[in-house]
Scaffold this active site. Structure first.
Site, PDB file in Angstrom:
ATOM      1  N   GLY A 138       0.623  -1.305   0.000  1.00 13.23           N
ATOM      2  CA  GLY A 138      -0.083   0.028  -0.025  1.00 13.23           C
ATOM      3  C   GLY A 138       0.806   1.206   0.108  1.00 13.23           C
ATOM      4  O   GLY A 138       0.274   2.321  -0.262  1.00 13.23           O
ATOM      5  N   GLU A 143       4.007  -6.803   1.752  1.00 16.32           N
ATOM      6  CA  GLU A 143       3.270  -7.241   0.517  1.00 16.32           C
ATOM      7  C   GLU A 143       3.379  -5.942  -0.488  1.00 16.32           C
ATOM      8  O   GLU A 143       2.515  -5.532  -1.063  1.00 16.32           O
ATOM      9  CB  GLU A 143       1.859  -7.725   0.467  1.00 16.32           C
ATOM     10  CG  GLU A 143       1.573  -8.833   1.524  1.00 16.32           C
ATOM     11  CD  GLU A 143       0.451  -9.291   1.467  1.00 16.32           C
ATOM     12  OE1 GLU A 143       0.170 -10.421   1.842  1.00 16.32           O
ATOM     13  OE2 GLU A 143      -0.521  -8.218   1.490  1.00 16.32           O
ATOM     14  N   PRO A 144       4.624  -5.253  -0.847  1.00 12.44           N
ATOM     15  CA  PRO A 144       4.684  -4.338  -1.447  1.00 12.44           C
ATOM     16  C   PRO A 144       4.563  -4.694  -3.023  1.00 12.44           C
ATOM     17  O   PRO A 144       5.216  -5.524  -3.748  1.00 12.44           O
ATOM     18  CB  PRO A 144       5.911  -3.523  -1.430  1.00 12.44           C
ATOM     19  CG  PRO A 144       6.774  -4.972  -1.120  1.00 12.44           C
ATOM     20  CD  PRO A 144       5.860  -5.762  -0.503  1.00 12.44           C
ATOM     21  N   ARG A 150       3.194  -1.810  -5.942  1.00 11.02           N
ATOM     22  CA  ARG A 150       3.510  -0.133  -6.660  1.00 11.02           C
ATOM     23  C   ARG A 150       4.876   0.411  -6.249  1.00 11.02           C
ATOM     24  O   ARG A 150       5.518   1.023  -6.995  1.00 11.02           O
ATOM     25  CB  ARG A 150       2.282   0.477  -6.050  1.00 11.02           C
ATOM     26  CG  ARG A 150       2.097   1.894  -7.270  1.00 11.02           C
ATOM     27  CD  ARG A 150       1.156   2.692  -6.501  1.00 11.02           C
ATOM     28  NE  ARG A 150      -0.086   2.113  -6.092  1.00 11.02           N
ATOM     29  CZ  ARG A 150      -1.237   2.161  -6.873  1.00 11.02           C
ATOM     30  NH1 ARG A 150      -1.197   2.537  -7.999  1.00 11.02           N
ATOM     31  NH2 ARG A 150      -2.120   1.463  -6.288  1.00 11.02           N
ATOM     32  N   ARG A 209      -5.832   2.543 -15.817  1.00  7.37           N
ATOM     33  CA  ARG A 209      -5.704   3.488 -14.732  1.00  7.37           C
ATOM     34  C   ARG A 209      -6.316   4.914 -14.827  1.00  7.37           C
ATOM     35  O   ARG A 209      -7.167   5.177 -13.781  1.00  7.37           O
ATOM     36  CB  ARG A 209      -4.376   3.541 -14.114  1.00  7.37           C
ATOM     37  CG  ARG A 209      -3.594   2.062 -13.763  1.00  7.37           C
ATOM     38  CD  ARG A 209      -2.567   2.258 -12.695  1.00  7.37           C
ATOM     39  NE  ARG A 209      -2.935   2.586 -11.456  1.00  7.37           N
ATOM     40  CZ  ARG A 209      -2.994   3.895 -11.006  1.00  7.37           C
ATOM     41  NH1 ARG A 209      -2.238   4.859 -11.501  1.00  7.37           N
ATOM     42  NH2 ARG A 209      -3.379   4.281  -9.824  1.00  7.37           N
ATOM     43  N   TYR A 268      -9.449   5.001 -12.286  1.00  8.02           N
ATOM     44  CA  TYR A 268      -9.313   5.535 -10.925  1.00  8.02           C
ATOM     45  C   TYR A 268      -9.168   6.911 -11.020  1.00  8.02           C
ATOM     46  O   TYR A 268      -8.698   7.543 -10.044  1.00  8.02           O
ATOM     47  CB  TYR A 268      -7.953   4.905 -10.210  1.00  8.02           C
ATOM     48  CG  TYR A 268      -7.880   3.399 -10.260  1.00  8.02           C
ATOM     49  CD1 TYR A 268      -8.743   2.471  -9.523  1.00  8.02           C
ATOM     50  CD2 TYR A 268      -6.991   2.890 -11.279  1.00  8.02           C
ATOM     51  CE1 TYR A 268      -8.695   1.151  -9.677  1.00  8.02           C
ATOM     52  CE2 TYR A 268      -6.983   1.312 -11.158  1.00  8.02           C
ATOM     53  CZ  TYR A 268      -7.875   0.562 -10.384  1.00  8.02           C
ATOM     54  OH  TYR A 268      -7.660  -0.973 -10.340  1.00  8.02           O
ATOM     55  N   CYS A 307     -13.223   3.246 -29.035  1.00  7.74           N
ATOM     56  CA  CYS A 307     -14.314   3.866 -29.243  1.00  7.74           C
ATOM     57  C   CYS A 307     -15.170   4.174 -27.805  1.00  7.74           C
ATOM     58  O   CYS A 307     -16.161   3.047 -27.757  1.00  7.74           O
ATOM     59  CB  CYS A 307     -15.325   3.020 -30.097  1.00  7.74           C
ATOM     60  SG  CYS A 307     -14.521   2.981 -31.738  1.00  7.74           S
ATOM     61  N   TYR A 358       0.439  -2.287 -12.191  1.00  5.51           N
ATOM     62  CA  TYR A 358      -0.972  -1.936 -12.588  1.00  5.51           C
ATOM     63  C   TYR A 358      -1.277  -1.481 -13.843  1.00  5.51           C
ATOM     64  O   TYR A 358      -2.367  -0.821 -14.384  1.00  5.51           O
ATOM     65  CB  TYR A 358      -1.887  -1.568 -11.621  1.00  5.51           C
ATOM     66  CG  TYR A 358      -1.762  -2.102 -10.217  1.00  5.51           C
ATOM     67  CD1 TYR A 358      -2.191  -3.186  -9.744  1.00  5.51           C
ATOM     68  CD2 TYR A 358      -1.007  -1.149  -9.369  1.00  5.51           C
ATOM     69  CE1 TYR A 358      -1.824  -3.702  -8.515  1.00  5.51           C
ATOM     70  CE2 TYR A 358      -0.686  -1.686  -7.899  1.00  5.51           C
ATOM     71  CZ  TYR A 358      -1.111  -3.188  -7.529  1.00  5.51           C
ATOM     72  OH  TYR A 358      -1.092  -3.723  -6.374  1.00  5.51           O
TER      73      TYR A 358
HETATM   74  N1  LLP Z   1      -1.765  -6.870  -0.474  1.00  8.42           N
HETATM   75  C1  LLP Z   1      -2.834  -6.856  -0.783  1.00  8.42           C
HETATM   76  C2  LLP Z   1      -3.639  -7.921   0.050  1.00  8.42           C
HETATM   77  C3  LLP Z   1      -3.430  -6.291  -1.765  1.00  8.42           C
HETATM   78  O1  LLP Z   1      -4.894  -6.372  -2.054  1.00  8.42           O
HETATM   79  C4  LLP Z   1      -2.554  -5.669  -2.525  1.00  8.42           C
HETATM   80  C5  LLP Z   1      -3.147  -4.467  -3.658  1.00  8.42           C
HETATM   81  C6  LLP Z   1      -1.289  -5.392  -2.247  1.00  8.42           C
HETATM   82  C7  LLP Z   1      -0.780  -6.270  -1.242  1.00  8.42           C
HETATM   83  C8  LLP Z   1      -0.202  -4.365  -3.110  1.00  8.42           C
HETATM   84  O2  LLP Z   1      -0.424  -3.084  -2.755  1.00  8.42           O
HETATM   85  P1  LLP Z   1       0.430  -2.051  -3.476  1.00  8.42           P
HETATM   86  O3  LLP Z   1       1.892  -2.156  -2.620  1.00  8.42           O
HETATM   87  O4  LLP Z   1       0.671  -2.377  -4.742  1.00  8.42           O
HETATM   88  O5  LLP Z   1      -0.215  -0.670  -3.010  1.00  8.42           O
HETATM   89  N2  LLP Z   1      -5.253  -1.716  -9.779  1.00  8.42           N
HETATM   90  C9  LLP Z   1      -5.206  -0.598  -8.623  1.00  8.42           C
HETATM   91  C10 LLP Z   1      -4.448  -1.033  -7.379  1.00  8.42           C
HETATM   92  C11 LLP Z   1      -5.082  -2.225  -6.821  1.00  8.42           C
HETATM   93  C12 LLP Z   1      -4.501  -2.740  -5.472  1.00  8.42           C
HETATM   94  C13 LLP Z   1      -5.019  -4.345  -5.187  1.00  8.42           C
HETATM   95  N3  LLP Z   1      -4.342  -4.767  -3.996  1.00  8.42           N
HETATM   96  C14 LLP Z   1      -4.383   0.667  -9.183  1.00  8.42           C
HETATM   97  O6  LLP Z   1      -4.140   0.633 -10.460  1.00  8.42           O
HETATM   98  O7  LLP Z   1      -4.136   1.531  -8.389  1.00  8.42           O
END
Ligand code: LLP
Length: 423
Positions: free
Chosen positions: A239, A275-276, A278, A314, A318, A346, A375
């Site tokens: 996150g 769990e990184p 992004r 995206r 979003y 389209c 993503y």
């Molecule tokens: N762990 C879990 C349980 C998750 O659901 C997610 C992301 C992550 C880790 C990784 O999160 P990050 O570190 O990447 O923020 N498609 C969307 C983002 C969806 C995220 C889903 N879960 C976008 O393009 O912004």
């Protein structure tokens, strides 16, 4: 920080000029930088150096084998959310004992496969899922290690579609239901319930929601231990945000994040799992596209490019902001025009950037949509029967096409005619 810079007036990925890649693979394409991926992983790993912590890269953010293998070589574990992602992680050489299987709806087949692979743990999100997993594990003659995902009802202050830790979101079990559920889970024979999982959302740019969630996690861990549960691992999710708007948006540094984890959870003697997604791969990728036409509408200009919402969804899904850079640096000093960058699909929602003051692009020139490594390709589709966008990985002065553009025959050939229409 990333390794996409202008050199000799041309945007490069590390040592490779983007126009050279455009000649090799055609446009549009995704381009990833190995040095950037490695740097982000190392910054995070170093931030957590003094803690018992395991970095599990979130495969959903970018699941290309070449990216996963780059991560695996650095020692990363992986967070997967489907059998397909688990297979990708294993194919990239990630040891099963460094894999966590998350997700709100795992099928029994997926559970059986993950157990046969010997993954580290499952993050389970409901009572019926606990029961199912216990049955599948018993049937296989093993015990499944489990962390229960708890929804802390914390507002991550991010886009509604990527916020997961509020009580109205489908994820996890309510915080107040946790103690009785751990009690029930303890009696399920196929489970070894020894962890807690939380993930409150994505693209979080403020530490406060993390602090609130980690404190709640701490309280829960202590309470569970008082009740006699062995809590050995804490999965704090992913996150952490990235700067989509250059220096106007400064997310917390991994060092601050790691400090917060140490302060809130560090004395519990539990191993921390991260769990990184992004923050590792977001800035390590961009989408290169070519201008097809420039059209002046009644109120504004539309720069029509050959990438579209099916390649990068995206912006429209979003309202995400991605910087758009000219590939030729000289454009930066030229005139600017208010415009939308749109694709050929389209749909009115087919745009990559809306109402931006950007250089007056001309037909045929290349532009780069920045911060598209996470993503991006993973969410691409073939809508409008457009070919799946290719991916290129750069490493210093080398590059490789790590997912080629399929052919039209490949794509159309996936369909089958029923007998009554064949011939
Ligand atoms: N762990 C879990 C349980 C998750 O659901 C997610 C992301 C992550 C880790 C990784 O999160 P990050 O570190 O990447 O923020 N498609 C969307 C983002 C969806 C995220 C889903 N879960 C976008 O393009 O912004």
């Amino acid at each position: 920080m990333h390794h996409f810079d202008y050199r000799d007036g041309v945007l490069h990925a590390e040592d490779i000029p983007l126009p050279r890649l455009a000649v090799e693979v055609g446009t549009p394409f995704y381009c990833y930088s190995t040095a950037t991926l490695e740097r982000h992983y190392r910054v995070l790993a170093e931030a957590f150096a003094g803690q018992d912590a395991v970095i599990c890269f979130a495969v959903k953010s970018n699941s290309n084998q070449a990216v996963l293998k780059t991560m695996a070589r650095l020692g990363a574990g992986m967070d997967v959310v489907s059998e397909g992602e688990l297979r990708r992680a294993r194919a990239a050489g990630v040891p099963a004992e460094k894999i966590i299987f998350a997700g709100v709806g795992k099928s029994r087949e997926e559970m059986a496969y993950a157990l046969s692979e010997g993954i580290f743990s499952f993050n389970v999100e409901s009572e019926p899922e606990l029961v199912a997993l216990s049955e599948v594990a018993e049937g296989a003659g093993v015990q499944a290690r489990v962390a229960i995902r708890v929804n802390p009802d914390v507002d991550a202050k991010t886009h509604a579609k990527i916020s997961t830790g509020k009580s109205e979101n489908k994820f996890g079990i309510p915080y107040l239901a946790a103690i009785p559920l751990y009690e029930k889970a303890r009696r399920l024979p196929g489970l070894d319930v020894s962890g807690i999982h939380m993930h409150i959302g994505s693209q979080i740019t403020d530490l406060a929601p993390f602090r609130d969630a980690f404190r709640l996690m701490r309280d829960l861990a202590l309470e569970l231990r008082r009740e006699g549960h062995a809590i050995h691992h804490l999965d704090i999710g992913g996150g952490l945000g990235v700067p989509y708007r250059g220096s106007n948006e400064v997310p917390p540094h991994p060092d601050e994040y790691a400090m917060l984890v140490r302060e809130t959870l560090g004395d519990l003697g539990a191993r921390i799992y991260l769990e990184p997604g992004r923050m590792i791969v977001g800035n390590a990728g961009l989408l290169v596209t070519r201008v097809l036409y420039v059209k002046d509408g009644a109120g504004k200009r539309f720069t029509i490019v050959d990438a579209a919402m099916n390649d990068l969804i995206r912006p429209t899904l979003y309202e995400a902001y991605h910087e758009v850079w000219p590939v030729l640096m000289s454009r930066l000093s030229g005139p600017r025009v208010m415009q939308d960058i749109v694709g050929p699909v389209c749909e009115t929602g087919d745009y990559l950037a809306v109402e931006r003051e950007l250089p007056a692009f001309e037909a045929e020139e290349l532009v780069a949509v920045m911060t598209a490594g996470a993503y991006g390709a993973v969410m691409s589709s073939t809508y409008n029967t457009r070919l799946l966008v290719p991916e290129v990985l750069v490493n210093g002065h080398e590059f490789a096409v790590v997912r080629p553009r399929p052919s039209y025959d490949d794509l159309i050939g996936l369909d089958r005619l029923p007998s009554w229409l064949a011939g």
